[in-house]
Motif scaffolding. Structure first.
Motif, PDB file in Angstrom:
ATOM      1  N   VAL A 122      -3.682   4.023   3.464  1.00  0.00           N
ATOM      2  CA  VAL A 122      -2.199   4.457   3.572  1.00  0.00           C
ATOM      3  C   VAL A 122      -1.478   3.177   3.365  1.00  0.00           C
ATOM      4  O   VAL A 122      -0.430   3.107   3.881  1.00  0.00           O
ATOM      5  CB  VAL A 122      -2.123   4.728   4.991  1.00  0.00           C
ATOM      6  N   TRP A 156       3.793   2.500   0.589  1.00  0.00           N
ATOM      7  CA  TRP A 156       4.520   3.786   0.692  1.00  0.00           C
ATOM      8  C   TRP A 156       4.702   4.200  -0.742  1.00  0.00           C
ATOM      9  O   TRP A 156       4.889   3.586  -1.583  1.00  0.00           O
ATOM     10  CB  TRP A 156       6.022   3.688   1.458  1.00  0.00           C
ATOM     11  N   PRO A 157       4.581   5.829  -0.880  1.00  0.00           N
ATOM     12  CA  PRO A 157       4.279   6.601   0.169  1.00  0.00           C
ATOM     13  C   PRO A 157       3.064   6.616   0.782  1.00  0.00           C
ATOM     14  O   PRO A 157       2.074   6.123   0.208  1.00  0.00           O
ATOM     15  CB  PRO A 157       4.720   7.968  -0.425  1.00  0.00           C
ATOM     16  N   ARG A 158       2.855   7.124   2.157  1.00  0.00           N
ATOM     17  CA  ARG A 158       1.633   7.370   2.652  1.00  0.00           C
ATOM     18  C   ARG A 158       1.168   8.615   3.022  1.00  0.00           C
ATOM     19  O   ARG A 158       2.061   9.462   3.373  1.00  0.00           O
ATOM     20  CB  ARG A 158       1.554   6.408   4.019  1.00  0.00           C
ATOM     21  N   ARG A 159      -0.032   8.986   3.148  1.00  0.00           N
ATOM     22  CA  ARG A 159      -0.762  10.148   3.589  1.00  0.00           C
ATOM     23  C   ARG A 159      -1.412   9.857   5.034  1.00  0.00           C
ATOM     24  O   ARG A 159      -2.386   9.060   4.987  1.00  0.00           O
ATOM     25  CB  ARG A 159      -1.351  10.902   2.525  1.00  0.00           C
ATOM     26  N   LEU A 171       4.324  10.667   4.223  1.00  0.00           N
ATOM     27  CA  LEU A 171       5.462  10.088   4.435  1.00  0.00           C
ATOM     28  C   LEU A 171       6.075   9.246   3.086  1.00  0.00           C
ATOM     29  O   LEU A 171       5.416   8.342   2.777  1.00  0.00           O
ATOM     30  CB  LEU A 171       5.291   9.149   5.681  1.00  0.00           C
ATOM     31  N   ARG A 179       8.385   7.230   2.962  1.00  0.00           N
ATOM     32  CA  ARG A 179       8.796   5.420   3.317  1.00  0.00           C
ATOM     33  C   ARG A 179       8.652   5.547   4.758  1.00  0.00           C
ATOM     34  O   ARG A 179       8.323   6.205   5.444  1.00  0.00           O
ATOM     35  CB  ARG A 179      10.403   5.552   2.901  1.00  0.00           C
ATOM     36  N   ALA A 180       8.657   4.131   4.954  1.00  0.00           N
ATOM     37  CA  ALA A 180       8.842   3.944   6.662  1.00  0.00           C
ATOM     38  C   ALA A 180      10.025   4.560   7.196  1.00  0.00           C
ATOM     39  O   ALA A 180      10.901   4.380   6.994  1.00  0.00           O
ATOM     40  CB  ALA A 180       8.801   2.525   6.790  1.00  0.00           C
ATOM     41  N   THR A 225       4.250   4.090  11.127  1.00  0.00           N
ATOM     42  CA  THR A 225       5.652   3.331  11.060  1.00  0.00           C
ATOM     43  C   THR A 225       5.696   2.230  10.335  1.00  0.00           C
ATOM     44  O   THR A 225       6.798   1.656  10.126  1.00  0.00           O
ATOM     45  CB  THR A 225       6.175   3.216  12.636  1.00  0.00           C
ATOM     46  N   GLY A 226       4.631   1.664   9.902  1.00  0.00           N
ATOM     47  CA  GLY A 226       4.615   0.475   9.055  1.00  0.00           C
ATOM     48  C   GLY A 226       4.844  -0.692  10.000  1.00  0.00           C
ATOM     49  O   GLY A 226       5.204  -2.030   9.685  1.00  0.00           O
TER      50      GLY A 226
END
Length: 311
Positions: free
Chosen positions: A23, A26-29, A40, A42-43, A155-156
């Protein structure tokens, strides 16, 4: 817990880089408690927490929480309510209820939901997903440190989580070295008296691991004491009142307990022969110790320091 264990805890945050490898950026899964995934883009900058339990861990890493559900009494947890107030976190609905209009009005870009517990909004997951991406976490099945890592990924805030976990591990290490502990073993009891479950902390549960990390040798309750009418837990054995008379540790800590609770425990005639009562070694673990997050863990460590620091 030996020194190697402390070093492991101190460096566990470094695992964020490897465990979050899928992850990174960004984007992340992100994987939900049920195995599904949440995307998501972006953060997140506006997080809505539908679980008062999860809110503390979000605040601890500096995540941008704009609003949180409360307890059934309409309050935040004492251990972090001042932080929430300082950061302007709004109070949402009470645990057990939900207000979808309020969720829409807040325009969050991430909604965090607990998979279980009294503060779970899992039944409204589909409706909440129409408002913003929903991340579902099972805090009852995770150590607070692991929960912190998962929320950091969402949340980064990986760097903040690393600093938090490393700092806490260093505090444990320093605190343990300065303590003078009573001889023998210790147990942790949620004392509710006759006619009610009296949960006893398991040695490898959240509370047991915390006290083990401070140098205590924990008495582990038999799993056979678990009440058949109560759900099982990784943290405690939900024992009947009668089982308390079979405890053998020389020191007892009372979950969510104060000095007044310790006095009440020691005045219970049914428990008069317990080794900890005979020695007068019964202590409250702190009124906010019912659930361990970063803030309550620090409170427990501070309380143990005051009691056994020898200063």
């Amino acid at each position: 817990m030996n020194r190697r264990s402390f070093l492991t805890l101190a460096t566990c945050a470094a695992a964020l880089g490897s465990s979050a490898g899928a992850v990174t950026g960004w984007p992340r899964r992100l994987t939900n408690a049920d195995g599904s995934e949440t995307a998501l883009p972006r953060a997140p900058a506006r997080i809505l927490s539908t679980s008062v339990t999860l809110t503390g861990s979000l605040l601890a890493i500096g995540a941008p929480v704009i609003a949180s559900a409360t307890t059934v009494r309409g309050a935040f947890f004492d251990q972090w309510q001042a932080v929430a107030r300082a950061r302007g976190v709004d109070k949402l609905w009470r645990a057990g209820s939900i207000d979808l209009e309020a969720a829409w009005a807040l325009e969050p870009d991430l909604i965090v939901v607990s998979a279980g517990g009294a503060d779970s909004a899992l039944a409204q997951r589909a409706a909440l997903a129409e408002v913003a991406p929903v991340l579902v976490l099972d805090y009852g099945a995770m150590a607070w440190e692991d929960l912190t890592r998962r929320l950091a990924q969402a949340t980064g805030r990986e760097a903040e989580a690393e600093a938090l976990l490393t700092g806490f591990a260093e505090t444990l290490d320093a605190t343990r070295a300065a303590l003078t502990l009573p001889a023998g073993r210790a147990n942790i009891v949620s004392y509710n008296g006759p006619g009610a479950p009296n949960p006893i902390a398991r040695a490898k549960g959240a509370h047991g691991r915390l006290l083990t990390g401070l140098g205590f040798d924990l008495e582990d309750p038999p799993t056979g004491w678990q009440s058949a009418s109560m759900p099982a837990s990784a943290d405690v054995v939900r024992a009947s009142y009668e089982h308390l008379t079979q405890l053998s540790a020389e020191t007892t800590f009372l979950l969510a307990g104060t000095k007044a609770d310790a006095a009440r425990f020691m005045a219970d005639p049914i428990l008069a022969n317990l080794p900890s009562v005979q020695r007068g070694q019964v202590y409250g673990l702190g009124k906010n110790s019912f659930r361990i997050d970063y803030y309550s863990a620090r409170e427990v460590v501070d309380g143990i320091t005051r009691q056994f620091g020898g200063a």
